[in-house]
Design a protein around this motif. Sequence first.
Motif, PDB file in Angstrom:
ATOM      1  N   GLU A  34       0.825  -1.221   0.000  1.00 38.03           N
ATOM      2  CA  GLU A  34       0.000   0.000   0.000  1.00 38.03           C
ATOM      3  C   GLU A  34       0.855   1.264   0.000  1.00 38.03           C
ATOM      4  O   GLU A  34       0.668   2.177   0.817  1.00 38.03           O
ATOM      5  N   ARG A  45      -0.182   5.240   0.830  1.00 36.16           N
ATOM      6  CA  ARG A  45      -1.551   5.356   1.342  1.00 36.16           C
ATOM      7  C   ARG A  45      -1.624   6.366   2.495  1.00 36.16           C
ATOM      8  O   ARG A  45      -2.707   6.774   2.882  1.00 36.16           O
ATOM      9  N   PRO A  87      -5.221  10.914  -1.251  1.00 40.40           N
ATOM     10  CA  PRO A  87      -5.426   9.907  -2.296  1.00 40.40           C
ATOM     11  C   PRO A  87      -4.967  10.323  -3.684  1.00 40.40           C
ATOM     12  O   PRO A  87      -4.418   9.500  -4.417  1.00 40.40           O
ATOM     13  N   GLN A  88      -5.182  11.599  -4.069  1.00 41.95           N
ATOM     14  CA  GLN A  88      -4.801  12.015  -5.410  1.00 41.95           C
ATOM     15  C   GLN A  88      -3.289  11.946  -5.598  1.00 41.95           C
ATOM     16  O   GLN A  88      -2.793  11.388  -6.585  1.00 41.95           O
ATOM     17  N   ALA A 127      -2.028   8.177  -5.344  1.00 40.98           N
ATOM     18  CA  ALA A 127      -2.225   7.405  -6.571  1.00 40.98           C
ATOM     19  C   ALA A 127      -1.191   7.790  -7.625  1.00 40.98           C
ATOM     20  O   ALA A 127      -0.635   6.926  -8.319  1.00 40.98           O
ATOM     21  N   THR A 162      -1.896  -2.368  -3.752  1.00 38.84           N
ATOM     22  CA  THR A 162      -2.464  -1.022  -3.793  1.00 38.84           C
ATOM     23  C   THR A 162      -3.980  -1.070  -3.829  1.00 38.84           C
ATOM     24  O   THR A 162      -4.571  -2.060  -4.274  1.00 38.84           O
ATOM     25  N   TYR A 188      -5.234   1.871  -5.131  1.00 35.47           N
ATOM     26  CA  TYR A 188      -5.406   2.965  -6.078  1.00 35.47           C
ATOM     27  C   TYR A 188      -5.690   2.428  -7.475  1.00 35.47           C
ATOM     28  O   TYR A 188      -4.998   1.537  -7.973  1.00 35.47           O
ATOM     29  N   ASP A 189      -6.715   3.010  -8.129  1.00 36.50           N
ATOM     30  CA  ASP A 189      -6.972   2.676  -9.527  1.00 36.50           C
ATOM     31  C   ASP A 189      -5.872   3.257 -10.409  1.00 36.50           C
ATOM     32  O   ASP A 189      -5.264   4.276 -10.096  1.00 36.50           O
TER      33      ASP A 189
END
Length: 475
Positions: free
Chosen positions: A367, A370, A374-375, A378, A399, A401-402
């Motif tokens: 992760e 993290r 978030p922006q 990622a 992760t 995150y997309d």
Amino acid sequence: MELTLELRENAGLQWVLDGLTPMSPFGRAAARTPVWFGPGEETALETELDNVELALALWTAKDPAPLRKLTRCLPLFHDIRGSLDRDPDNPFDLVELFELKHFLVTLEQLAEAYSALTPFAGLALVPMEAPLNLLDPEGRRLPAFSVSNSYHEGLAPLREEKSRLEREIRTAGAAEKPALLERRRVLTVREDQLELEVRAKLTKQLMEYQAEFLANMDAIGHMDLLLAKARLAQRNHCVRPALSADGTLVLRGLRHPQVEADLAKRGGEFTTLDLELRGGCTVVTGANMGGKTVSLRAAVLSQLLFQCGYFVFAESARLPLFENVALILADSGPGAGGLSSFGREVHLLDGLLRQAGAGRFFLALDEFARGTNPQEGAALARALARHLGELDCVALMTTHYDGVSDAAGAHYQVAGLVRELEGDEDDDPRRRIARRMDYRLLSAPPGAPCPRDALRVCRLLNLDPALMELFQAGL
């Protein structure tokens, strides 16, 4: 490479080492300081694994008697390295001479037992008959030691006279006794002087064999450790890993023994994993509590065990050699200097990447990023996945995150909460999740969206209904 305590504990290697059962102090010392086999030491590593395989054959032999004779000797050894770390002009005391003789007598017995077995490659005991004869001039091969009369021509008549005096003292009258006692005192002082001369001479003679003593301690420790490695493999159904020719990690039926043992205590069962890791970065996505971190730890543990000459906890394994292996966990806490968990991750990662030119490395990240917003997190994770793809490394990253898997070379996804069950609402929440969770790692295409199982996990964990309504409404 330095096997730090943090790495050993985070990967589970320390848990494995603590479960070893060496029988001698030298074996226990060897277990505490694993030998690392890096690139260029393939032949030495294969020899070590051959020896573990031979030790495993000894443990499983139909006739256990030959090995039993050897293993009976190992617990008898005492650690005498401290006694040998001395100036030869500083005489051994009687206890130390006893310990040295005990070591040599036991070594002779061990050598006899070892000679009846198929020897381990590159492992031989150095004969030490000469120093043993110094401590055992009568050739009785008993571990007890005393300064016998044979060590000095003056000892026998002195002790005979002292014994005669002691008989006279027992029958002497009050007037005669003081003179007799004084005479005995003088003889005792002289006896001590002669014994000191003997001990000083023996010390100088024995210290000439210091290198042989130390070499045998190392050999005993290695022998003991090989037997402990094999015993560990036998008890845990470990497999001998093969050396990967193309630098790929291939692990089938992979387990993490520490997690497996914890699950067994709670009546659970470990779901074995299959992983194939090539150069660059492989991303693992999946549900919360889906075992992503366990997969990282299991892969790193297998690599560490392999490069320390151990069998691994899997059904099959093919692994390469790396200059460095690193594991950065998201929940390992803040570091020194007041760094946040995110700052600590970046600090550890920076230290590793600065060494990237020193050789191929294996990196596992849990992760990553993290701990920041978030922006940015990622974006950092995507950038790192791309960057690792340009380095001479194998990396594994979990992760939530997309878009991170788009930048990675490969993508695995935890099968997740795929089972629908009813009627266990009053059971322990962790067990409810475990029953519904499929922990297998499935190959997934790059860019496949990260699972959205947080709502179901919260529900299974019995989160407050009012909060659950607000949570669901905000999705």
